[in-house]
Design a protein around this motif. Structure first.
Motif, PDB file in Angstrom:
ATOM      1  N   CYS A 271      34.227  41.899  39.119  1.00 55.35           N
ATOM      2  CA  CYS A 271      35.195  42.893  39.529  1.00 55.35           C
ATOM      3  C   CYS A 271      34.183  44.306  38.873  1.00 55.35           C
ATOM      4  O   CYS A 271      33.431  43.982  37.965  1.00 55.35           O
ATOM      5  N   ASP A 302      43.881  47.169  48.396  1.00 55.03           N
ATOM      6  CA  ASP A 302      42.743  47.370  48.510  1.00 55.03           C
ATOM      7  C   ASP A 302      41.640  46.571  47.503  1.00 55.03           C
ATOM      8  O   ASP A 302      42.267  46.444  46.531  1.00 55.03           O
ATOM      9  N   THR A 303      40.537  46.385  47.913  1.00 58.46           N
ATOM     10  CA  THR A 303      39.651  45.730  46.886  1.00 58.46           C
ATOM     11  C   THR A 303      39.584  46.539  45.606  1.00 58.46           C
ATOM     12  O   THR A 303      39.493  45.745  44.504  1.00 58.46           O
ATOM     13  N   SER A 306      42.723  45.201  43.888  1.00 59.96           N
ATOM     14  CA  SER A 306      43.068  43.676  43.757  1.00 59.96           C
ATOM     15  C   SER A 306      41.815  42.834  43.044  1.00 59.96           C
ATOM     16  O   SER A 306      42.049  41.851  42.640  1.00 59.96           O
ATOM     17  N   VAL A 307      40.584  43.561  42.992  1.00 58.28           N
ATOM     18  CA  VAL A 307      39.551  42.761  42.053  1.00 58.28           C
ATOM     19  C   VAL A 307      39.789  42.537  40.755  1.00 58.28           C
ATOM     20  O   VAL A 307      39.429  41.963  40.237  1.00 58.28           O
ATOM     21  N   MET A 323      31.158  40.739  43.413  1.00 58.44           N
ATOM     22  CA  MET A 323      31.432  42.211  43.998  1.00 58.44           C
ATOM     23  C   MET A 323      30.022  42.862  43.865  1.00 58.44           C
ATOM     24  O   MET A 323      29.192  42.675  42.825  1.00 58.44           O
TER      25      MET A 323
END
Ligand SMILES: [Zn+2]
Ligand SMILES: [Zn+2]
Length: 343
Positions: A271, A302-303, A306-307, A323
């Motif tokens: 992340c 969205d990433t 959510s990450v 990532m």
């Protein structure tokens, strides 16, 4: 279409119907919905059975639809759990305790950033970015962006520990800096991370101390790595690599104790979080900082968002994907934001 009755000379009304329809086809569903609510002409030309149209969307498109609407509406946020808009509640800020009472559906409450005393759900970030763009609800924006500090006397007297969080919007991105401090202000020699302590440091879903002592935190992660190794049939080398990645904080702390007075920097591989660790020269104080980049305005799935949050249903089975970002860039962005602010 009754254009003349609308009494408008806007260029869009002078387009041929074919061209106009072609443009409409390029619009996202939420934009068509908003357009249909602007005037009679657009209501007729964009007519849809909205309920039916929305129910046919995939889950991610449906959440995207509500997030698209919330983007322009200063009083609402898009709830991914209920798949609808919820109205703003200006008493709901990151330092709010018992948020359950303010958000009855409890969306996003199980997953968030921060400690039990301070937590930022996705809709706070979206409100902050949106209100700063629109210039609305500035008092609430100030409350969302307010720095937070919590100092505690550790249960293991005389250690003290503190937690601080400071959000900033830099280049339309929401950045949060967190800081944990542990210190022993007495002349006694005490380990700063005693095995029987109660200190936890949830840096991100992938890093952090899961137990007060460094050895027991490593031990728990060893078990986690072994479980993942079995589940995903990893080689021994893959398991070792995974374990090294999971214990970046424990290794960083050990390294910082060997080189007191220096900042040791690293980054999460999964992340957008940069970390910095410092042990004071007298080894009586440890500071751990994390800089998280939550990205720009977007949907709750969205990433960007959510990450940064652990999915309790998935955490035992997977650690999420790696990532691709420039390590150190979040910290650099923060520094740029600070120097811009002082100009
Ligand atoms: Zn909800
Ligand atoms: Zn992480």
């Amino acid at each position: 279409m009754g254009r003349n009755q609308m009494g408008t000379n806007a260029a869009i009304f002078r387009l041929s119907p074919d061209i106009f329809l072609l443009i409409l086809n390029y619009l996202a569903l939420h934009d068509k919905f908003l357009l249909s609510h602007t005037c009679k002409v657009f209501r007729h030309s964009t007519y849809h059975d909205w309920d039916n149209e929305i129910s046919r969307l995939s889950f991610s498109d449906r959440v995207g639809f509500w997030a698209g609407l919330a983007y322009t509406l200063p009083d609402y946020w898009a709830c991914p759990k209920c798949c609808k808009l919820h109205i703003i509640n200006t008493s709901d800020v990151p330092a709010t305790l018992n948020r359950q009472q303010l958000v009855p559906c409890q969306a996003d409450l199980s997953r968030g950033i921060g400690t039990e005393m301070y937590s930022i759900p996705q809709y706070h970030i979206q409100f902050a970015l949106k209100l700063s763009r629109l210039g609305k609800h500035q008092q609430y924006l100030g409350a969302l962006m307010k720095p937070y500090t919590d100092t505690r006397i550790s249960l293991l007297n005389p250690l003290t520990d503190s937690y601080a969080a400071e959000p900033k919007i830099i280049k339309k991105q929401f950045i949060l800096r967190e800081e944990w401090n542990i210190s022993n202000n007495t002349s006694t020699t005490l380990p700063l991370f005693p095995e029987n302590g109660t200190f936890h440091m949830p840096v991100c879903p992938h890093l952090g101390l899961t137990s007060s002592g460094l050895a027991s935190s490593r031990m728990r992660k060893k078990w986690d790595a072994e479980r993942l190794q079995l589940r995903h049939k990893m080689t021994e080398l893959e398991e070792l690599t995974l374990f090294k990645e999971m214990t970046l904080i424990e290794d960083g702390l050990a390294f910082a104790f060997r080189f007191p007075g220096n900042w040791i920097y690293n980054s999460c591989l999964r992340c957008t979080t940069d970390i910095g660790i410092n042990v004071s020269t007298d080894k009586r104080k440890v500071t751990v900082r994390a800089w998280h980049d939550f990205g720009v305005e977007g949907s709750p799935i969205d990433t960007n968002w959510s990450v940064h949050v652990a999915d309790p249903l998935q955490a035992w089975a997977t650690r999420g994907s790696y990532m691709d970002y420039t390590h150190g860039s979040v910290r650099t962005l923060w520094m740029e934001g600070i120097s811009d602010g002082t100009k």
